[in-house]
Design an enzyme around this catalytic site. Structure first.
Site, PDB file in Angstrom:
ATOM      1  N   SER A 130      42.144  47.034  43.264  1.00 27.34           N
ATOM      2  CA  SER A 130      43.282  46.278  42.713  1.00 27.34           C
ATOM      3  C   SER A 130      44.526  47.144  42.772  1.00 27.34           C
ATOM      4  O   SER A 130      44.435  48.387  42.833  1.00 27.34           O
ATOM      5  CB  SER A 130      42.991  45.889  41.256  1.00 27.34           C
ATOM      6  OG  SER A 130      44.154  45.397  40.608  1.00 27.34           O
ATOM      7  N   TYR A 135      40.148  47.699  32.565  1.00 23.28           N
ATOM      8  CA  TYR A 135      40.230  47.174  33.928  1.00 23.28           C
ATOM      9  C   TYR A 135      40.915  48.169  34.855  1.00 23.28           C
ATOM     10  O   TYR A 135      40.453  48.417  35.977  1.00 23.28           O
ATOM     11  CB  TYR A 135      40.982  45.849  33.915  1.00 23.28           C
ATOM     12  CG  TYR A 135      41.075  45.176  35.259  1.00 23.28           C
ATOM     13  CD1 TYR A 135      39.992  44.485  35.789  1.00 23.28           C
ATOM     14  CD2 TYR A 135      42.254  45.211  35.997  1.00 23.28           C
ATOM     15  CE1 TYR A 135      40.071  43.851  37.030  1.00 23.28           C
ATOM     16  CE2 TYR A 135      42.356  44.585  37.234  1.00 23.28           C
ATOM     17  CZ  TYR A 135      41.258  43.911  37.747  1.00 23.28           C
ATOM     18  OH  TYR A 135      41.351  43.304  38.971  1.00 23.28           O
TER      19      TYR A 135
END
Length: 250
Positions: free
Chosen positions: A138, A151
């Site tokens: 990401s 995350y």
């Protein structure tokens, strides 16, 4: 048919980037295992792809289930050439207000799953004389995101693990890369639209994150996965390829 004769496992393939990747792989000639913890939805995706797709229900955080996934792949299709570690999960929270149980789940789904799937998948790829692993990281791996501590940590780990894996297996003709998507429209955001007070403002804010002033699509990420999985990217390994509409260029 850039993947003709190849066998691939795609985790988190019941929706979003995973489903788009599975569909593109089949279109390009591969036989694909649609792996997801939502077996019903995985079966729906697999049915839509025809005889070259197999659905397997799996919890990617449990070693015994990963062993079963890889064994089912080899039994059905004869081997494994490509592994796409796409399964992911995120929650809100800083390190202060994230519960330990929630922290562990985010790390397990996003990062431990890459370790487990690769641990049991790479030996099968090696048996075929080489292949490719693509890990979905990401932009959070390079840019801090407020209120997403677990995350961000997990996706940063995926990017770093990818580099180490690439070095460990380069001599076996196994190329290992990661992709860092930006904001990609998905079921996750569709659900959030029902919870926010101003959906239009919410969507506008998501689009504004990227200089191109729009969100990406799962198909756009799948196209990059295909490139890294096929022979056209034969000199690429250990890299993180950003597909974010210019977000990290700012």
């Amino acid at each position: 048919m850039r993947l003709e004769g190849k066998v691939a496992v795609v985790t988190g393939a019941a929706a979003g980037i995973g489903a788009a990747t599975a569909a593109l792989f089949v279109k390009e000639g591969a036989r694909v295992v649609v792996a997801d913890n939502n077996l019903e939805q995985a079966e729906k995706v697999a049915r839509g792809l025809g005889e070259n797709a197999l659905a397997v229900g799996v919890d990617v955080t449990v070693a015994s289930q990963i062993k079963r996934l890889i064994a089912a792949t080899v039994a059905e299709f004869g081997g494994l050439d490509i592994l796409v570690n796409n399964a992911g999960y995120g929650i809100r929270g800083s390190v202060v207000n994230t519960d330990e149980e929630d922290w562990d789940k985010v790390i397990d789904v996003n990062l431990k799953s890459v370790y487990l799937c690769s641990k049991y998948g790479i030996p099968e790829i090696e048996k075929r004389g080489g292949g490719a692993v693509v890990n979905i990281s990401s932009t959070a791996a390079v840019c801090g995101i407020p209120d997403r501590a677990a995350y961000v940590a997990a996706k940063g780990g995926v990017a770093s693990l990818t580099r180490s894996m690439a070095l460990d297996h380069a001599d076996k003709n196994i190329r290992i890369n990661s992709i860092a998507p930006g904001v990609i429209w998905s079921n996750y955001y569709e659900k959030m639209l029902k919870e926010v007070p101003d959906p239009d403002a919410f969507v506008h804010g998501l689009k504004a994150r990227a200089p191109v002033n729009r969100m990406g699509t799962p198909q756009e990420i799948a196209t990059m996965v295909l490139f890294l999985a096929c022979d056209e990217s034969s000199f690429a390994t250990g890299g993180m390829f950003t597909v974010d509409g210019g977000y990290t260029a700012r």
